[in-house]
Design a protein around this motif. Structure first.
Motif, PDB file in Angstrom:
ATOM      1  N   ILE A 106      12.387   5.201  -0.290  1.00 29.65           N
ATOM      2  CA  ILE A 106      11.850   5.699  -1.567  1.00 29.65           C
ATOM      3  C   ILE A 106      10.909   4.653  -2.180  1.00 29.65           C
ATOM      4  O   ILE A 106       9.813   4.972  -2.655  1.00 29.65           O
ATOM      5  CB  ILE A 106      12.990   6.042  -2.547  1.00 29.65           C
ATOM      6  CG1 ILE A 106      13.772   7.266  -2.049  1.00 29.65           C
ATOM      7  CG2 ILE A 106      12.441   6.297  -3.957  1.00 29.65           C
ATOM      8  CD1 ILE A 106      15.086   7.503  -2.781  1.00 29.65           C
ATOM      9  N   THR A 107      11.348   3.390  -2.166  1.00 29.87           N
ATOM     10  CA  THR A 107      10.548   2.300  -2.733  1.00 29.87           C
ATOM     11  C   THR A 107       9.252   2.113  -1.955  1.00 29.87           C
ATOM     12  O   THR A 107       8.176   1.917  -2.548  1.00 29.87           O
ATOM     13  CB  THR A 107      11.357   0.985  -2.728  1.00 29.87           C
ATOM     14  OG1 THR A 107      12.615   1.195  -3.374  1.00 29.87           O
ATOM     15  CG2 THR A 107      10.597  -0.123  -3.444  1.00 29.87           C
ATOM     16  N   ILE A 108       9.326   2.183  -0.646  1.00 32.19           N
ATOM     17  CA  ILE A 108       8.140   2.030   0.206  1.00 32.19           C
ATOM     18  C   ILE A 108       7.120   3.125  -0.099  1.00 32.19           C
ATOM     19  O   ILE A 108       5.910   2.854  -0.236  1.00 32.19           O
ATOM     20  CB  ILE A 108       8.545   2.064   1.699  1.00 32.19           C
ATOM     21  CG1 ILE A 108       9.180   0.722   2.088  1.00 32.19           C
ATOM     22  CG2 ILE A 108       7.344   2.352   2.593  1.00 32.19           C
ATOM     23  CD1 ILE A 108       9.787   0.714   3.477  1.00 32.19           C
ATOM     24  N   ALA A 109       7.586   4.367  -0.223  1.00 26.40           N
ATOM     25  CA  ALA A 109       6.677   5.484  -0.518  1.00 26.40           C
ATOM     26  C   ALA A 109       5.987   5.292  -1.864  1.00 26.40           C
ATOM     27  O   ALA A 109       4.767   5.492  -1.990  1.00 26.40           O
ATOM     28  CB  ALA A 109       7.457   6.800  -0.502  1.00 26.40           C
ATOM     29  N   ALA A 110       6.756   4.882  -2.885  1.00 29.48           N
ATOM     30  CA  ALA A 110       6.184   4.653  -4.217  1.00 29.48           C
ATOM     31  C   ALA A 110       5.149   3.531  -4.184  1.00 29.48           C
ATOM     32  O   ALA A 110       4.081   3.634  -4.809  1.00 29.48           O
ATOM     33  CB  ALA A 110       7.291   4.325  -5.210  1.00 29.48           C
ATOM     34  N   CYS A 111       5.445   2.455  -3.444  1.00 35.22           N
ATOM     35  CA  CYS A 111       4.509   1.330  -3.309  1.00 35.22           C
ATOM     36  C   CYS A 111       3.188   1.788  -2.699  1.00 35.22           C
ATOM     37  O   CYS A 111       2.109   1.448  -3.191  1.00 35.22           O
ATOM     38  CB  CYS A 111       5.104   0.240  -2.415  1.00 35.22           C
ATOM     39  SG  CYS A 111       6.342  -0.773  -3.203  1.00 35.22           S
ATOM     40  N   TYR A 112       3.285   2.533  -1.635  1.00 36.02           N
ATOM     41  CA  TYR A 112       2.083   2.953  -0.913  1.00 36.02           C
ATOM     42  C   TYR A 112       1.151   3.775  -1.808  1.00 36.02           C
ATOM     43  O   TYR A 112      -0.057   3.508  -1.877  1.00 36.02           O
ATOM     44  CB  TYR A 112       2.471   3.764   0.328  1.00 36.02           C
ATOM     45  CG  TYR A 112       1.266   4.294   1.068  1.00 36.02           C
ATOM     46  CD1 TYR A 112       0.480   3.446   1.845  1.00 36.02           C
ATOM     47  CD2 TYR A 112       0.896   5.637   0.962  1.00 36.02           C
ATOM     48  CE1 TYR A 112      -0.642   3.917   2.504  1.00 36.02           C
ATOM     49  CE2 TYR A 112      -0.232   6.122   1.627  1.00 36.02           C
ATOM     50  CZ  TYR A 112      -0.990   5.259   2.388  1.00 36.02           C
ATOM     51  OH  TYR A 112      -2.112   5.724   3.033  1.00 36.02           O
ATOM     52  N   PHE A 113       1.712   4.746  -2.523  1.00 38.05           N
ATOM     53  CA  PHE A 113       0.866   5.622  -3.341  1.00 38.05           C
ATOM     54  C   PHE A 113       0.285   4.893  -4.554  1.00 38.05           C
ATOM     55  O   PHE A 113      -0.859   5.138  -4.951  1.00 38.05           O
ATOM     56  CB  PHE A 113       1.650   6.863  -3.774  1.00 38.05           C
ATOM     57  CG  PHE A 113       1.872   7.836  -2.641  1.00 38.05           C
ATOM     58  CD1 PHE A 113       0.802   8.506  -2.077  1.00 38.05           C
ATOM     59  CD2 PHE A 113       3.142   8.047  -2.127  1.00 38.05           C
ATOM     60  CE1 PHE A 113       0.981   9.391  -1.010  1.00 38.05           C
ATOM     61  CE2 PHE A 113       3.338   8.923  -1.065  1.00 38.05           C
ATOM     62  CZ  PHE A 113       2.261   9.603  -0.501  1.00 38.05           C
ATOM     63  N   LEU A 114       1.050   3.956  -5.138  1.00 38.16           N
ATOM     64  CA  LEU A 114       0.529   3.199  -6.275  1.00 38.16           C
ATOM     65  C   LEU A 114      -0.559   2.219  -5.857  1.00 38.16           C
ATOM     66  O   LEU A 114      -1.568   2.056  -6.554  1.00 38.16           O
ATOM     67  CB  LEU A 114       1.666   2.441  -6.968  1.00 38.16           C
ATOM     68  CG  LEU A 114       2.234   3.058  -8.243  1.00 38.16           C
ATOM     69  CD1 LEU A 114       3.397   2.240  -8.753  1.00 38.16           C
ATOM     70  CD2 LEU A 114       1.170   3.153  -9.330  1.00 38.16           C
ATOM     71  N   LEU A 115      -0.353   1.553  -4.723  1.00 37.75           N
ATOM     72  CA  LEU A 115      -1.288   0.523  -4.289  1.00 37.75           C
ATOM     73  C   LEU A 115      -2.650   1.075  -3.884  1.00 37.75           C
ATOM     74  O   LEU A 115      -3.605   0.317  -3.729  1.00 37.75           O
ATOM     75  CB  LEU A 115      -0.675  -0.279  -3.140  1.00 37.75           C
ATOM     76  CG  LEU A 115       0.355  -1.316  -3.576  1.00 37.75           C
ATOM     77  CD1 LEU A 115       1.138  -1.837  -2.392  1.00 37.75           C
ATOM     78  CD2 LEU A 115      -0.318  -2.461  -4.320  1.00 37.75           C
ATOM     79  N   ARG A 116      -2.748   2.360  -3.725  1.00 36.23           N
ATOM     80  CA  ARG A 116      -4.046   2.962  -3.428  1.00 36.23           C
ATOM     81  C   ARG A 116      -5.006   2.794  -4.610  1.00 36.23           C
ATOM     82  O   ARG A 116      -6.221   2.891  -4.453  1.00 36.23           O
ATOM     83  CB  ARG A 116      -3.867   4.434  -3.083  1.00 36.23           C
ATOM     84  CG  ARG A 116      -3.102   4.647  -1.775  1.00 36.23           C
ATOM     85  CD  ARG A 116      -2.832   6.095  -1.483  1.00 36.23           C
ATOM     86  NE  ARG A 116      -4.052   6.812  -1.120  1.00 36.23           N
ATOM     87  CZ  ARG A 116      -4.094   8.109  -0.834  1.00 36.23           C
ATOM     88  NH1 ARG A 116      -2.987   8.842  -0.854  1.00 36.23           N
ATOM     89  NH2 ARG A 116      -5.230   8.687  -0.513  1.00 36.23           N
TER      90      ARG A 116
END
Length: 348
Positions: free
Chosen positions: A124-134
């Motif tokens: 869950i944390t990895i998915a949130a990181c990826y979308f925010l870091l875009r």
């Protein structure tokens, strides 16, 4: 004036959000570097605060002066082309390790507090990181602007509650069996480690801000804020020593005493603080790797997250207790060099 105030608060909140990561927000860093040394903790926190103000400001001023694109540019300016490159190579490895600790801390929160499996929490944390870091640096600044004031508010609540608890003054009289020399070394280890790690965000942030006075004021506000949260955490943890040491997330254990609703909000804020540092470190790593590999930012973000996911299988506690002291010790060399370096030497 209002524009400068906004920039100062933006710098301060990003500075605080970057330093207040997994170890800090959970209470583990405060416990390991300050509280376990008893009454010496308050004095060593004051030393660490002064160093955060002084050296955080210096790092951002140099970055602004040379318009650094990444922390490798800063290290080359500080230590020369050859040694700066080697230091950056080491920082790359360290940042990967620290990012793995952040991710493991997030997974532990899901498991210990929200009855969600450790692995699911990581994903869950990895998915949130990826979308925010875009969204890049803008996302980091926005998240910190929301999370840091809330964290400060709840730190005040915990501190007020602590002062109404029997034994609230234990931080003044708490004894320790640890060496006095280890106690006095701790603020230097702690500051060295955290400042060297914060390069990933503070360097590009400093490069974006052209106004010297804004950077200095932001560093003062941010440094004092870090010191306040350190002291508040130390006072709260001292009341519950030595039993609090058994918790992987000591501050979560203290929050339980404030009621279920407050505990949920506080634990969520701990997760949010871990998350802010996590995305900041990944952002810095991808900037650095992009300069070397010339790959797309999106591909590098996925690669870094995958590496951290694998490393986080070791677990939060073992990672933090093993990696942080080693990295802190090695970072002392970096701290010594940046203290010794004069601004005039950078400009010439």
């Amino acid at each position: 004036m209002l524009k400068r105030t906004g920039k100062v608060l933006q710098i301060a909140s990003t500075y605080m959000g970057t330093i207040v990561g997994a170890g800090f927000a959970t209470g583990q860093e405060i416990l390991q570097f300050f509280t376990r040394f008893g009454y010496w903790g308050s004095l060593t926190i004051a030393i660490a605060t002064a160093m955060f103000i002084w050296l955080g400001s210096k790092m951002m001023l140099i970055s602004s002066e040379i318009q650094a694109k990444s922390y490798e540019d800063l290290n080359k300016a500080l230590f020369g082309e050859k040694y700066g490159r080697w230091i950056s190579h080491f920082m790359l490895i360290v940042l990967l390790g620290v990012t793995a600790v952040m991710l493991a801390g997030a997974g532990t929160i899901f498991y210990e507090n929200w009855n969600i499996s450790y692995q699911a929490g990581l994903l869950i944390t990895i998915a949130a990181c990826y979308f925010l870091l875009r969204k890049g640096m803008k996302a980091i600044l926005t998240v910190n602007a929301i999370v840091v004031p809330l964290m400060l508010l709840f730190t005040v609540i915990v501190m007020i509650d602590t002062f109404h608890t029997p034994g609230a003054g234990r931080f003044i009289s708490l004894h320790s069996d640890h060496s006095v020399w280890a106690a006095w070394a701790s603020p230097f280890l702690y500051t060295a480690f955290n400042l060297s790690m914060s390069q990933a965000v503070l360097v590009p942030l400093g490069a974006e801000i052209r106004d010297r006075k804004t950077i200095i004021l932001g560093s003062w506000v941010g440094g004092i804020g870090i010191g306040f949260m350190l002291l508040a955490g130390h006072i709260a943890l001292s009341v519950h020593m030595p039993g609090i040491q058994q918790y992987a997330i000591p501050m979560g254990g203290i929050a339980k005493q404030l009621g279920q609703t407050v505990q949920f909000i506080y634990v969520f804020l701990i997760f949010a603080e871990i998350f802010t540092t996590l995305i900041a470190d990944i952002y810095g790593l991808t900037l650095q790797l992009q300069e070397r590999l010339k790959w797309s930012r999106s591909m590098l973000t996925i690669l870094v997250l995958l590496c951290c996911f694998v490393a986080s299988q070791i677990g939060f506690g073992p990672l933090l207790s093993t990696l942080y002291p080693i990295f802190g010790l090695v970072s002392l060399g970096w701290l010594y060099l940046i203290i010794r370096k004069r601004m005039t030497e950078i400009k010439t």
